[in-house]
Design a protein around this motif. Structure first.
Motif, short mmCIF file in Angstrom:
data_model
loop_
_atom_site.label_atom_id
_atom_site.label_comp_id
_atom_site.label_asym_id
_atom_site.label_seq_id
_atom_site.Cartn_x
_atom_site.Cartn_y
_atom_site.Cartn_z
N LYS A 118 71.72 63.76 12.23
CA LYS A 118 70.44 63.04 12.29
C LYS A 118 70.43 62.12 13.50
O LYS A 118 69.41 62.02 14.21
CB LYS A 118 70.27 62.23 10.99
N LYS A 119 71.55 61.44 13.74
CA LYS A 119 71.66 60.56 14.90
C LYS A 119 71.57 61.37 16.19
O LYS A 119 70.94 60.94 17.16
CB LYS A 119 73.00 59.82 14.84
N MET A 120 72.16 62.56 16.19
CA MET A 120 72.12 63.42 17.37
C MET A 120 70.68 63.85 17.65
O MET A 120 70.23 63.82 18.81
CB MET A 120 72.99 64.66 17.14
N ASP A 121 69.94 64.24 16.61
CA ASP A 121 68.54 64.62 16.79
C ASP A 121 67.72 63.46 17.31
O ASP A 121 66.86 63.63 18.19
CB ASP A 121 67.96 65.12 15.46
N GLN A 122 68.01 62.27 16.77
CA GLN A 122 67.28 61.08 17.22
C GLN A 122 67.58 60.80 18.69
O GLN A 122 66.68 60.47 19.47
CB GLN A 122 67.68 59.88 16.36
N THR A 123 68.85 60.95 19.06
CA THR A 123 69.24 60.70 20.45
C THR A 123 68.59 61.72 21.39
O THR A 123 68.16 61.38 22.50
CB THR A 123 70.77 60.76 20.59
N LYS A 124 68.52 62.97 20.95
CA LYS A 124 67.87 63.99 21.77
C LYS A 124 66.40 63.64 22.01
O LYS A 124 65.88 63.81 23.12
CB LYS A 124 67.98 65.36 21.09
N LYS A 125 65.74 63.14 20.96
CA LYS A 125 64.35 62.72 21.13
C LYS A 125 64.25 61.55 22.10
O LYS A 125 63.34 61.49 22.94
CB LYS A 125 63.76 62.33 19.77
N GLU A 126 65.19 60.61 21.98
CA GLU A 126 65.20 59.46 22.90
C GLU A 126 65.45 59.92 24.33
O GLU A 126 64.89 59.36 25.28
CB GLU A 126 66.28 58.46 22.46
N ILE A 127 66.30 60.94 24.48
CA ILE A 127 66.55 61.47 25.82
C ILE A 127 65.28 62.11 26.38
O ILE A 127 64.96 61.94 27.57
CB ILE A 127 67.71 62.49 25.78
N GLU A 128 64.55 62.83 25.52
CA GLU A 128 63.29 63.44 25.97
C GLU A 128 62.29 62.36 26.39
O GLU A 128 61.62 62.47 27.42
CB GLU A 128 62.70 64.29 24.84
N VAL A 129 62.20 61.29 25.57
CA VAL A 129 61.30 60.18 25.90
C VAL A 129 61.73 59.52 27.20
O VAL A 129 60.91 59.20 28.07
CB VAL A 129 61.27 59.14 24.76
N ALA A 130 63.05 59.33 27.33
CA ALA A 130 63.58 58.70 28.54
C ALA A 130 63.30 59.55 29.76
O ALA A 130 62.95 59.03 30.83
CB ALA A 130 65.08 58.46 28.39
N ASN A 131 63.46 60.86 29.63
CA ASN A 131 63.16 61.75 30.77
C ASN A 131 61.68 61.66 31.16
O ASN A 131 61.34 61.68 32.35
CB ASN A 131 63.52 63.20 30.41
N THR A 132 60.82 61.55 30.13
CA THR A 132 59.39 61.37 30.42
C THR A 132 59.15 60.05 31.15
O THR A 132 58.39 59.99 32.12
CB THR A 132 58.58 61.39 29.11
N GLU A 133 59.80 59.00 30.67
CA GLU A 133 59.67 57.69 31.32
C GLU A 133 60.21 57.72 32.75
O GLU A 133 59.63 57.12 33.66
CB GLU A 133 60.40 56.63 30.51
N ILE A 134 61.30 58.44 32.93
CA ILE A 134 61.90 58.53 34.26
C ILE A 134 60.96 59.28 35.20
O ILE A 134 60.78 58.89 36.37
CB ILE A 134 63.27 59.22 34.17
N SER A 135 60.34 60.35 34.68
CA SER A 135 59.36 61.08 35.50
C SER A 135 58.20 60.17 35.88
O SER A 135 57.72 60.19 37.02
CB SER A 135 58.84 62.30 34.73
N LYS A 136 57.77 59.35 34.91
CA LYS A 136 56.68 58.41 35.18
C LYS A 136 57.12 57.37 36.22
O LYS A 136 56.34 56.99 37.11
CB LYS A 136 56.27 57.72 33.88
N MET A 137 58.37 56.91 36.09
CA MET A 137 58.92 55.97 37.07
C MET A 137 58.89 56.57 38.47
O MET A 137 58.55 55.89 39.45
CB MET A 137 60.36 55.59 36.68
N GLU A 138 59.29 57.82 38.57
CA GLU A 138 59.32 58.48 39.88
C GLU A 138 57.91 58.57 40.47
O GLU A 138 57.72 58.39 41.67
CB GLU A 138 59.94 59.87 39.73
N GLU A 139 56.91 58.83 39.60
CA GLU A 139 55.53 58.85 40.07
C GLU A 139 55.09 57.46 40.55
O GLU A 139 54.41 57.33 41.58
CB GLU A 139 54.61 59.34 38.95
N GLU A 140 55.48 56.43 39.77
CA GLU A 140 55.13 55.07 40.15
C GLU A 140 55.80 54.68 41.47
O GLU A 140 55.20 54.00 42.31
CB GLU A 140 55.54 54.09 39.05
N ILE A 141 57.04 55.12 41.65
CA ILE A 141 57.75 54.84 42.90
C ILE A 141 57.03 55.50 44.07
O ILE A 141 56.85 54.89 45.14
CB ILE A 141 59.21 55.31 42.80
#
Length: 466
Positions: free
Chosen positions: A81-104
């Motif tokens: 369950k923790k692994m699934d949660q972390t995978k979701k957090e990684i997906e969210v983080a990757n989305t945020e990182i992509s957004k950061m790159e656009e903002e940069i």
């Protein structure tokens, strides 16, 4: 009386006397055989009792192992369950990182445009290709009113340029901070993923080992039960022999009595004497048989009683264990004046009553249900004596002063290289052992001088000052 009758009478007397001597001899041999069979039965019944104890011991081990397997399965489920949660957090983080790159990219474009604006303004308000500065613009005024207008215009330009420059600097700073956040988030997620995968691998490995051990114990149980059944069969055969010998003895006694009665009609005096002797012998034999039967019955009752007692004890133990596994662990009060002894003994109540869960031990529910990871357990144990330390292995490395292994003392933190360097931590208890929450056992005391933990110990020892 005729001569023929005398011959017949003498022959009958001789046969009777001969039978009287032959039957006691057969009786003695049967008695010896009976004693041997009864002795063999006693040995077999003792072996059956030993087999019962061995089977009971194996079944108790299987029960404990089943409880451990249940805890490991629970840990696997929670970690999944923790692994699934972390995978979701990684997906969210990757989305945020992509957004950061656009903002940069937007910030960099804005800075580029602003630089061009500053450049054009400088050219517009300077003469000779930008060789004149704002002072030259003011000096070139045609009148006082022109001077004032130029001064106001120059002031606005300067203010605007100042604002643009401040925005420029702020945007550059934002880019640096955004990039730093991106790098840190990626590093944190990568570390978390590596830890989860490492812990999950260890937990699954232990689950496989437990399953193998369970199969081994099941095999031993089957072998012991087969041996026990064989012993029961042997005992049954010996019981049949015993009954057969007793029947032979009884038949011999009856034949002996009949022979005596036959001779008694012809020689009353001799018959009477013989009858008394035989009667005494029969009485003695009968008494012995009663005693033997009583002894056998008593032995059987004792075996049955022991078996019943064993089953009752086993049932009580099983019910007690079941209740124990369902109950939560009582909270440990904080003792701000606690000693090293208190620190170490705080976790004893969780031995055999806990499970390893990644990220566990950091809230009241986990503590009540004995769910810890290694650093969470260390953090909790120190909190019971009023000492605050970190809750990750990286932070615990810096929780005190590093000392050499030759100076280790109970209460020191000891570190192990598992799925990563310093991936596991525990509390040294002395005698080459430590207490900690292990992925395979939950909270337990383990040997760190040999075996798995002996190989993984990396020599890092940290002493927390309190």
């Amino acid at each position: 009386m005729s001569k023929k009758k005398l011959i017949v009478m003498n022959l009958a007397i001789m046969i009777g006397i001969s039978s009287s001597f032959a039957i006691p001899s057969a009786h003695a041999e049967s008695s010896n055989s009976l004693s041997q069979v009864q002795e063999q039965r006693s040995e077999v019944q003792a072996d059956i009792k030993d087999a019962d104890q061995e089977v009971t011991k194996i079944q108790e081990e299987i029960t404990k192992l089943n409880e451990q397997i249940k805890r490991v399965d629970e840990a696997v489920a929670i970690n999944n369950k923790k692994m699934d949660q972390t995978k979701k957090e990684i997906e969210v983080a990757n989305t945020e990182i992509s957004k950061m790159e656009e903002e940069i990219a937007v910030l960099e474009e804005t800075i580029k445009n602003r630089t061009e604006i500053l450049k054009q303004r400088a050219i517009s308000y300077q003469q000779s290709g930008g060789s004149l500065d704002y002072v030259d613009v003011l000096v070139g005024s045609a009148s006082f009113g022109d001077f004032v207008n130029r001064a106001i215009a120059v002031g606005k330009i300067v203010e605007a340029d100042k604002t643009l420059l401040e925005q420029h600097e702020a945007d550059e700073k934002a880019i640096k901070e955004t990039k730093a956040t991106k790098v840190k988030k990626l590093a944190d997620l990568t570390t978390m993923k590596a830890e989860l995968e490492g812990m999950q691998a260890l937990t699954l490995e232990q689950k496989e080992q437990n399953d193998q051990l369970k199969e081994q114990l099941k095999g031993e149980e089957s072998a012991k039960l087969a041996a026990k059944n064989s012993l029961h069969l042997k005992d049954s055969n010996l019981a049949s022999q015993e009954a057969s010998i007793k029947q032979s003895i009884e038949q011999a006694q009856n034949a002996q009595a009949s022979a005596v009665e036959t001779t008694s009609g012809d020689n009353s005096s001799s018959s009477s004497s013989t009858k008394n002797v035989e009667s005494n012998s029969s009485s003695s034999s009968s008494t012995k048989n009663v005693e033997a039967n009583s002894s056998s019955s008593s032995s059987t009752k004792n075996v049955a009683s022991n078996s019943s007692s064993s089953n009752s004890t086993k049932s009580t133990t099983t019910n007690s264990d079941a209740k124990k596994s369902e109950a939560t662990v009582a909270a440990t009060p904080v003792n701000s004046n606690g000693s090293v002894k208190d620190l170490i003994s705080a976790g004893y109540k969780y031995i055999g009553n806990s499970v390893y869960v990644f990220g566990g031990g950091r809230n009241a529910s986990d503590v009540a249900n004995g769910r810890f990871d290694c650093s969470g357990f260390v953090h909790w144990a120190f909190s019971t004596i009023g000492v605050s330390v970190g809750s990750t292995t990286d932070s615990l490395k810096h929780a005190g002063t590093q000392v050499s292994t030759s100076n280790m003392q109970p209460g020191d933190l000891v570190f192990f290289d598992t799925y990563k360097k310093d991936g596991h931590v525990g509390i040294y208890v002395g005698g080459g052992k430590f207490i900690g929450s292990q992925s395979s056992t939950g909270v337990a005391i383990a040997n760190m001088t040999s075996g798995y933990w002996g190989e993984k110990f990396n020599g890092r020892v940290v002493r927390v000052n309190f």
